[in-house]
Structure formats: C-alpha cells, structure tokens
Design a protein around this motif. Structure first.
Motif, PDB file in Angstrom:
ATOM      1  N   ARG A 123     -48.000 -53.446 -70.322  1.00  0.00           N
ATOM      2  CA  ARG A 123     -48.540 -52.403 -71.189  1.00  0.00           C
ATOM      3  C   ARG A 123     -49.143 -53.021 -72.452  1.00  0.00           C
ATOM      4  O   ARG A 123     -50.219 -52.619 -72.915  1.00  0.00           O
ATOM      5  CB  ARG A 123     -47.449 -51.394 -71.541  1.00  0.00           C
ATOM      6  CG  ARG A 123     -47.893 -50.310 -72.524  1.00  0.00           C
ATOM      7  CD  ARG A 123     -46.831 -49.250 -72.702  1.00  0.00           C
ATOM      8  NE  ARG A 123     -46.694 -48.445 -71.499  1.00  0.00           N
ATOM      9  CZ  ARG A 123     -47.483 -47.415 -71.196  1.00  0.00           C
ATOM     10  NH1 ARG A 123     -48.458 -47.077 -72.013  1.00  0.00           N
ATOM     11  NH2 ARG A 123     -47.296 -46.734 -70.095  1.00  0.00           N
ATOM     12  N   GLU A 124     -48.463 -54.009 -73.008  1.00  0.00           N
ATOM     13  CA  GLU A 124     -48.947 -54.654 -74.232  1.00  0.00           C
ATOM     14  C   GLU A 124     -50.254 -55.408 -73.966  1.00  0.00           C
ATOM     15  O   GLU A 124     -51.157 -55.408 -74.805  1.00  0.00           O
ATOM     16  CB  GLU A 124     -47.875 -55.601 -74.782  1.00  0.00           C
ATOM     17  CG  GLU A 124     -46.683 -54.865 -75.402  1.00  0.00           C
ATOM     18  CD  GLU A 124     -45.593 -55.827 -75.843  1.00  0.00           C
ATOM     19  OE1 GLU A 124     -45.642 -57.020 -75.440  1.00  0.00           O
ATOM     20  OE2 GLU A 124     -44.687 -55.391 -76.578  1.00  0.00           O
ATOM     21  N   GLU A 125     -50.346 -56.045 -72.788  1.00  0.00           N
ATOM     22  CA  GLU A 125     -51.571 -56.785 -72.458  1.00  0.00           C
ATOM     23  C   GLU A 125     -52.768 -55.850 -72.297  1.00  0.00           C
ATOM     24  O   GLU A 125     -53.870 -56.119 -72.797  1.00  0.00           O
ATOM     25  CB  GLU A 125     -51.363 -57.596 -71.175  1.00  0.00           C
ATOM     26  CG  GLU A 125     -50.471 -58.813 -71.375  1.00  0.00           C
ATOM     27  CD  GLU A 125     -50.030 -59.419 -70.047  1.00  0.00           C
ATOM     28  OE1 GLU A 125     -50.373 -58.835 -69.001  1.00  0.00           O
ATOM     29  OE2 GLU A 125     -49.342 -60.456 -70.073  1.00  0.00           O
ATOM     30  N   VAL A 126     -52.550 -54.744 -71.586  1.00  0.00           N
ATOM     31  CA  VAL A 126     -53.627 -53.775 -71.392  1.00  0.00           C
ATOM     32  C   VAL A 126     -54.031 -53.156 -72.727  1.00  0.00           C
ATOM     33  O   VAL A 126     -55.218 -52.989 -73.018  1.00  0.00           O
ATOM     34  CB  VAL A 126     -53.204 -52.683 -70.381  1.00  0.00           C
ATOM     35  CG1 VAL A 126     -54.263 -51.589 -70.288  1.00  0.00           C
ATOM     36  CG2 VAL A 126     -52.951 -53.290 -69.004  1.00  0.00           C
ATOM     37  N   GLN A 127     -53.023 -52.846 -73.560  1.00  0.00           N
ATOM     38  CA  GLN A 127     -53.306 -52.271 -74.874  1.00  0.00           C
ATOM     39  C   GLN A 127     -54.080 -53.260 -75.740  1.00  0.00           C
ATOM     40  O   GLN A 127     -55.034 -52.886 -76.440  1.00  0.00           O
ATOM     41  CB  GLN A 127     -51.988 -51.905 -75.576  1.00  0.00           C
ATOM     42  CG  GLN A 127     -52.166 -51.180 -76.910  1.00  0.00           C
ATOM     43  CD  GLN A 127     -52.731 -49.789 -76.731  1.00  0.00           C
ATOM     44  OE1 GLN A 127     -52.148 -48.980 -76.022  1.00  0.00           O
ATOM     45  NE2 GLN A 127     -53.865 -49.515 -77.364  1.00  0.00           N
ATOM     46  N   TRP A 128     -53.700 -54.547 -75.676  1.00  0.00           N
ATOM     47  CA  TRP A 128     -54.400 -55.590 -76.445  1.00  0.00           C
ATOM     48  C   TRP A 128     -55.855 -55.686 -75.998  1.00  0.00           C
ATOM     49  O   TRP A 128     -56.769 -55.762 -76.824  1.00  0.00           O
ATOM     50  CB  TRP A 128     -53.698 -56.937 -76.243  1.00  0.00           C
ATOM     51  CG  TRP A 128     -54.338 -58.058 -77.020  1.00  0.00           C
ATOM     52  CD1 TRP A 128     -54.026 -58.468 -78.284  1.00  0.00           C
ATOM     53  CD2 TRP A 128     -55.419 -58.896 -76.579  1.00  0.00           C
ATOM     54  NE1 TRP A 128     -54.845 -59.508 -78.663  1.00  0.00           N
ATOM     55  CE2 TRP A 128     -55.707 -59.802 -77.639  1.00  0.00           C
ATOM     56  CE3 TRP A 128     -56.158 -58.993 -75.406  1.00  0.00           C
ATOM     57  CZ2 TRP A 128     -56.708 -60.759 -77.543  1.00  0.00           C
ATOM     58  CZ3 TRP A 128     -57.161 -59.933 -75.324  1.00  0.00           C
ATOM     59  CH2 TRP A 128     -57.433 -60.811 -76.384  1.00  0.00           C
ATOM     60  N   LEU A 129     -56.067 -55.676 -74.679  1.00  0.00           N
ATOM     61  CA  LEU A 129     -57.423 -55.781 -74.136  1.00  0.00           C
ATOM     62  C   LEU A 129     -58.268 -54.589 -74.589  1.00  0.00           C
ATOM     63  O   LEU A 129     -59.422 -54.747 -75.007  1.00  0.00           O
ATOM     64  CB  LEU A 129     -57.358 -55.845 -72.611  1.00  0.00           C
ATOM     65  CG  LEU A 129     -58.682 -56.030 -71.868  1.00  0.00           C
ATOM     66  CD1 LEU A 129     -59.368 -57.314 -72.302  1.00  0.00           C
ATOM     67  CD2 LEU A 129     -58.438 -56.039 -70.360  1.00  0.00           C
TER      68      LEU A 129
END
Length: 851
Positions: free
Chosen positions: A28-34
């Motif tokens: 979730r954090e990676e997708v949010q960062w992207l």
C-alpha cells in the motif's frame, strides 16, 4: 498532453488503493508513493514540454514519464485480469481456503515486484529532472511547444472537407502549370510506340505530386483504359510490384488472387505482359532508386504500338537518363520567389492574421527555403500554429542559427516542425515511421493503433473523435499527406520519405521503436516497440525473454509460423500485435495467444480460424482478421470481449451472443444470414455497420434498433434488396452505401449527408427523390440508373457539393434548372458515353477523377 496520461495513471492508482482494502501495508505504501510522485511530477511537465524543443534529453525525460504512467496502468490491468480470472474459475471454488490465500498473495507479490521496479524508474526520472533544470511552473502562465493551450480540444477540430481531392494538390498548381502542360502533351502525343517519361530531382521537389496530378488528369483517365501506380523505394520486391500492377488491371476476384499467389516471378511477368498486350496502358513507377529495379520491371511492359506510356520518378539523374533511349527526361526545377510565396500562402491556415511586419518575416523565411516545396509547406504548417509577431520572430531566429550557404537545410525545417509538436502528437507522428517506406497507410489503422498504445488521453470527447482530430492536426501541419478520401473523411494517408527518415531517427533517440536489421541480426533491447519488415523468422531467433515489449508489428508478408512466437515468455506485456501475412501458407493461431491479456489491438490477416482462448483478451479494443479471399471462423468466446470497439472480421459462422459486445462501435464484414436472428437492442454504441450477402427474402428491419448508427454499408447478392423502409427510422444515419439492385428507392431520413448507389439499375429517375434530401452534400451514382434522362428540378439538391456519375450507360439527357445545385463544387462523369452534352452551368464546375 502528457499531463493527461499522468492524471489518468494517478486516478487508477487511487482507485486501486480504494478497491484493494486488504493490501499489505508495504505494498500500500509503495502504490501510494508512486501515486504521489506522479502527482508531483505533473507540475513540472509544462516547463519540460517547452525545454524539449531545445534539448532532446528533456524530450526523453517527458517520454519516460509517459512510459511510467502507461506501465503503472498496465500493472493494475494485469492484476485486475488475474483477480477476475480467479473468481471465474469454477475449480478454484473447490480448492482449500489456504490455496486461495496463497494465490492472492502471489498476485499481490507480482504487483509489489512490478511497483518496486517502477519506483526505481521514477527515482531515476527525478534525478534527471534536477540535472536538466526543469522547474515547477504549475502556476506560471505559459503555453506548450505549439504556443497555444495544450489540450486535446484545441486539436479536435472538424476535419476539412477534402472529398475527392488529395491534400497536396495545391502544391502542384503553384509553379508547375507549364510542366503539367508539357508532360501531358508528351503523354498524349500521337507516337504509337511505348515510351517512358522520366521525372527526376531532389527529395521534396514534388515529383510524386506532379506524377499523381498527371495520373489523375481527366484527359489521361479517358485516354488510358488501363492505369496502375506502384512505389518501388530503396528496398523492393519485384514479385510484389508485378502483383500490384496485375491486381489493378484485372481486378481482385478470389479466383484471380488464388492464382496469383501460386505464380513465380517469371509467371507473373508473363501474365502481366499478356494482360497489357491488348490494352493501352499507363503505369507510374514512383520513387525508383536503382536501374536494376527498372530492368526487372520493364520486360513486363510490352510495346504493342498503341500509345502506351510509363512514368518514372526518381532522385537519380542516371536512372532517369538510362530508363529509355528514346524516352523523355524532365528535371524538376525549384520554385522561383513568387511561386514560393504563393505556395506558402496557399498552405497557411489563416492568411488574414499576417500583418505587414509578419509578412516581411515570412517572406525572409520562405526565401531561405530556396524554392523547395516540401520545406515551404512544412514551414507554413509550423507558422500556422504560432500566434503573433513575437512567435514568428522566434521561428526565424531558430532558422537563422542554422543557415548554410544562404539557405536552411530541409532537415532542420522538418526537425523544427517536429519539435514544435506537443508530446502526444510527437508520439503519433513517430508512429508513421513504423510503416515501410512509401506505404499508403489506412487512416483507421494508424488511429486505432494510437488508441491501443494509450496515446489518446481520456476525456469528455469520444476517443475516436480525438484520434481523428490528431490525424487532421498532423495533416494541417503538412507532416502527413492525404492519399485518399471517402465521404469527407481521410481514408488513406502517407508520409514523405524525408519525414519518415526524421521519424525513424527521432524514434531511436528516445527509444520509441526500432526496426529489425536482418543484415546484422540486431534490434535495440531498449525500445518497447519492435518492427519487422523482413525475415521475421530470423528475428524470432533473438533472445527477447528479458524485454517488456509493448508492441510488435510484422510487415513480412511471407511470415506465417505463429507457433515460433513465444507468447507467454516474450510477448506477455504486449498491447499491439500486428501481423500482415499474405503468402500461400495459412497461419495457425496457437491457443497461447489468449495469455496476452494486455492486448488491445490484434491484427491477423489471412487467418481462417481463431482459437477459443481469444475470449480471454478482455482488454482487446480492435480485432482485425479481414481476409480478401475467405472468411474467418470466430469462436463463440469472441462474445466475451467486453471492451471490443472495432470488429473487422468477415466471419463464416453466426456469432452467438454478439449483443454482449456493448462497447462495439464498428462492425464490419457480417453476413446477412448471421444478422437476421440478432437482437441488436443492446448494441447502443454501434456507429458503423457493414453487411453483405443480403438476399431479398431477408428482413433488415432490426437495423433500426441501432440508435447510434451513422454509417451503413449494404451489399446485396445477385437478386435485389429486400424492403428498405427501416431506413426512415435511422434518424442519426449520415452515410449510406447501397451496392445491389434496388427495385424502388425507399424513403430516406433527412439526416443523410453522403450517399453512394452502386448497381441499383433503377428504372425511374432517382433525382426527384434524392434532390429533396435537405442535407445531402455528396452523391455518387454508379450503374444506378437504366433510363435515358435525369431531371434536377427547382430548389433540388440545395446542399449538394459533389456529384459523381459513372456507367449510366443509357443516359443521354440531363435537365438542370437554374435553382438546382446552387452549392456544387465538383463534378465527376465517367463512362456515360451517350451523354454528349452536360448542362451549361456544369461546364464551369471543377471536374475530378475517381481514383
């Protein structure tokens, strides 16, 4: 424009976070960062699009952002497909719960892995942004490269009405009138021996345009019953050239095509000689580079002492001089100063904006083109999109920085025009470089390819209208030429050799596409699009396993071994698969093609059968399996293609549940016996329907259920059409083509603007009925009437602009009252031999040939 792609990716990433509530925290954090990083990058795009004009590294940076945005959407589409596939699997419901959990975790793991890869690319893009000095100018007033609002609505304009006229005709009548007269006289003189007229000069002078004008001249059309046009180019195939001439002379029946495919080169040469022996012919051999190519062709052109002619265009004086010892050679000159200015003004979109100061600037710039027509029309296209004196001065400043010997290199003017394009139009222009040199390109092909590639931003406008707007924008800028039109739309286009060279060069600079080099057995691994013009089988022997190919386009017509394609290992990320096979062998499509779940454009010419796995391609937008000789068998699973917009497939068996294809906009090739049992009420988006094999016993009334239908083409068998009363219910119908015997004209809806009647063989004069249609602009009658006279009465054809009459074999008299056809612009009359006199007013109307 890239901003639109990034916005769409940001939206999709946000939707993904909402829908997948059970994501692992790290993912979730990676997708949010992207998502956040792409959102942040949007603010830098305006500055980047301005800087890329001067720095090709920045241009690469913009392309990289676009690529990341598209790849982010592709990852989410993959996940959605896999998740949906698991839900639909009946066997999966019987597996243990832990197995389901493992499967779901595996899917999330793949998304995580792909997202981490994108994250690395985004970090690299951010570093380059700082290196290239790209600023955040989100709140600074400014415009993109074209110096106008950088939005799609500015490009989606109503296309110019170019019916029956090619876009480059203006060019021919500027400065070349004397040349046309001289060459027409040479072609039509009484000399009985076959002779060759050679036209030579540098690229961009207008050799092809001149030859095309001669070829379409009414005097030439009437003097040469057999005409053919071929483009040779630097890389040529003699068999293909011979076959092309034969097809244009004898036609394209299934039996003839089957016979031609079995012939050797010597057989084709002899067959063509026999065809031409008894005919007075004109053949244009365009873009000839090598004497050897001419030698291999000229043996097929007999001298029957009947006045036959051959026109050759070439850049090489040696080729022109040695083509025929007794031939006529013409060196094409440059335009003089007055002619150059005249051409510039003709191609300028709005001459009225040119104040005296701007005119002086323009005259200086035109003068530096040194009379080269291509440079002048491209310069005119560039300045047409620049506002005001300041912007024209900037263009002049750029040109003056690159003056050599008191002139500007044509390559620099072309590059300047390319650099001025918004990024999305750059991508669209570069795509033209994918096609082989001198190829006439179907407009609908390239527009659907753009759509599949994700070049078209989503918005309120219908995407097909946006793509048409983009094509027309490139035409207005004189970067693309119109090759043919039908019903006021561009149907075929081409690109000049020099502009194609530019597209290929620029594409390699930004890793947009690469063309396989069979001599060195190499192709760039960095390009997401691979193009194969020759030796496709050898290309597939390369190791492509670590490449994420987005598109693969095969133009090798001898390639048919689809089994050699490692779909699952090498092509699984593909959006476009384009295969044009025309050889003797029949390609067999393997089941594994159903694993290409990203696929949005699939063209497989010459395919008799598709596997049931085709139904897995849920993202497919275009399915093109048209075949001139035989229909294709579509499996029932084709009805599962819920996103299909264009179905171009003459298919042999009724397609059950076709009404499930609710996204369908174009349905072409359906046979009437497959349609008669269809309930089309759910096909609410169908705008174009093409149907053949119609019999009088069938009912076509259910066509009236297609409430969005605007284009209808119907082909009847040997018998006459059934009752066509349903047409009055098609209130949005604008374009109608009826090919077949019609006992009586039906009532037509007032919405019709363009109509073609072929083989109607009407006994009553059709003009009284047709003349009352209030919006009819274009009318074509071919073998449509058996009577001796037609009458156009008072106030009839109030909006008609173009009229074409062909093969009305009994027509002797045409009565036209003064108030009829007040807006007529063009008139074509062919093979109406008994019509000796046309109405006086029609003698001043421009005559056009039908290509």
């Amino acid at each position: 424009m890239v901003d639109a792609f990034v916005s769409y990716a940001v939206q999709k990433l946000g939707d993904f976070l909402i829908q997948e509530v059970n994501l692992r925290l790290s993912l979730r954090e990676e997708v949010q960062w992207l998502r956040n990083e792409l959102l942040y990058m949007q603010s830098f795009l305006k500055d980047a699009e301005e800087k890329q004009v001067r720095d090709h590294r920045v241009q690469q940076w913009v392309f990289d952002i676009n690529s990341v945005a598209n790849d982010a959407v592709a990852i989410l589409e993959t996940h959605s497909f896999e998740a949906g596939k698991g839900d639909d699997d009946g066997f999966a419901s019987r597996l243990k719960v832990c197995t389901c959990i493992c499967r779901k975790e595996a899917k999330f793991y793949n998304v995580s892995k792909e997202t981490q890869s994108l994250k690395q690319r985004v970090m690299d893009i951010s570093r380059k942004r700082e290196t290239y000095g790209i600023r955040n100018i989100d709140n600074i007033a400014g415009e993109g490269p074209s110096n106008r609002p950088n939005n799609r609505s500015a490009m989606v304009r109503a296309p110019r009405r170019t019916t029956f006229y090619v876009d480059d005709q203006d060019q021919i009548f500027v400065g070349f009138q004397d040349v046309v007269k001289r060459l027409l006289a040479e072609l039509l003189k009484a000399e009985p021996h076959r002779s060759v007229i050679s036209i030579y000069g540098m690229g961009g002078l207008g050799k092809t345009t001149l030859a095309r004008n001669l070829y379409n001249s009414p005097d030439i059309v009437s003097s040469f019953p057999a005409r053919s046009w071929i483009c040779v180019s630097q890389e040529y195939n003699t068999m293909d050239l011979l076959m092309s001439i034969i097809k244009s002379i004898q036609g394209r029946t299934k039996e003839d095509l089957d016979l031609l495919e079995k012939m050797t080169e010597i057989d084709l040469e002899c067959h063509l000689r026999d065809l031409l022996k008894e005919r007075k012919y004109l053949v244009v051999v365009d873009d000839l580079w090598h004497r050897e190519a001419w030698k291999s062709l000229k043996r097929a052109f007999p001298d029957s002492k009947n006045g036959s002619r051959v026109i050759i265009t070439t850049r090489k004086e040696e080729v022109a001089e040695r083509a025929d010892n007794k031939g006529f050679v013409h060196k094409l000159r440059y335009l003089n100063q007055e002619e150059s200015w005249d051409l510039f003004c003709k191609k300028l979109l709005d001459v009225r904006v040119m104040v005296p100061t701007m005119k002086r600037l323009a005259m200086d710039m035109v003068d530096k083109c040194k009379g080269l027509p291509l440079a002048i029309v491209v310069l005119s296209g560039l300045l047409s999109h620049k506002r005001g004196l300041e912007q024209w001065q900037k263009v002049k400043d750029h040109l003056w920085q690159n003056i050599k010997d008191d002139s500007v290199e044509i390559s620099y003017i072309l590059s300047l025009s390319y650099n001025d394009l918004p990024t999305v139009l750059k991508q669209c222009f570069l795509y033209f470089g994918i096609f082989p040199e001198d190829q006439v390109i179907l407009a609908e092909d390239i527009m659907r390819l753009w759509l599949a590639e994700g070049f078209i931003p989503r918005g309120e406008e219908r995407v097909e209208d946006v793509t048409e707007g983009f094509l027309n924008e490139l035409i207005r800028r004189s970067l693309v030429q119109v090759a043919n039109t039908l019903w006021e739309e561009v149907t075929q286009c081409r690109i000049h050799d020099l502009l194609r060279d530019l597209a290929v060069k620029k594409a390699l600079e930004v890793n947009f596409f690469d063309i396989y080099d069979p001599k060195n057995h190499s192709i760039s691994p960095l390009c997401p699009r691979h193009v194969i013009h020759d030796q496709a089988q050898r290309y597939l022997s390369l190791d492509l396993s670590n490449l994420k190919l987005r598109s693969v386009l095969f133009f090798d017509r001898d390639f048919y071994k689809l089994s050699l394609i490692k779909f699952r290992n090498q092509f699984q990320h593909m959006y476009v698969l384009y295969l044009d096979s025309r050889g003797d062998n029949t390609p067999v499509v393997p089941d594994v093609i159903g694993s290409l779940y990203h696929l949005k454009f699939l063209r497989l010419r010459g395919i008799p059968l598709l596997p049931s796995s085709i139904g897995n391609l849920k993202n497919l937008q275009t399915l093109d399996v048209q075949n001139n000789r035989k229909p294709c068998q579509l499996p029932p699973e084709t009805a599962n293609l819920v996103n299909l917009r264009h179905l171009l497939a003459p298919y042999s068996e009724p397609l059950q549940h076709i009404n499930k294809l609710t996204s369908l906009q174009v349905l072409r090739g359906i046979r009437c016996n497959q349609w008669k049992d269809v309930d089309p009420v759910d096909l609410v988006n169908v705008r174009e329907l093409s149907m053949d094999r119609i019999k009088k016993s069938y009912s076509l009334n259910n066509i009236s259920s297609l409430k969005s239908l605007s284009t209808l083409q119907l082909w009847c068998d040997d018998e006459s059409f059934p009752v066509l009363e349903f047409l009055t219910s098609c209130q949005k119908l604008q374009k109608l083509w009826l090919n077949g015997r019609t006992d009586k004209l039906p009532p037509f809806p007032n919405s019709i603007t363009l109509m073609t009647l072929v083989g109607s063989q009407l006994m009553e004069d059709p003009m009284p009925i047709l003349g009352m249609l209030p919006n009819l602009r274009n009318l074509e009658l071919v073998n449509a009437y058996e009577g001796e006279e037609i009458t156009c009465s008072d106030n009839s054809f109030s909006q008609l602009e173009f009229l074409h009459l062909e093969y009305l074999r009994n027509l002797e008299r045409w009565h036209l009252v003064a108030s009829a056809m007040p807006l007529i612009k063009g008139l074509g009359i062919e093979i109406c031999r008994k019509l000796k006199v046309i109405p006086e007013r029609m003698k001043d109307v421009e005559r056009f040939p039908k290509e």
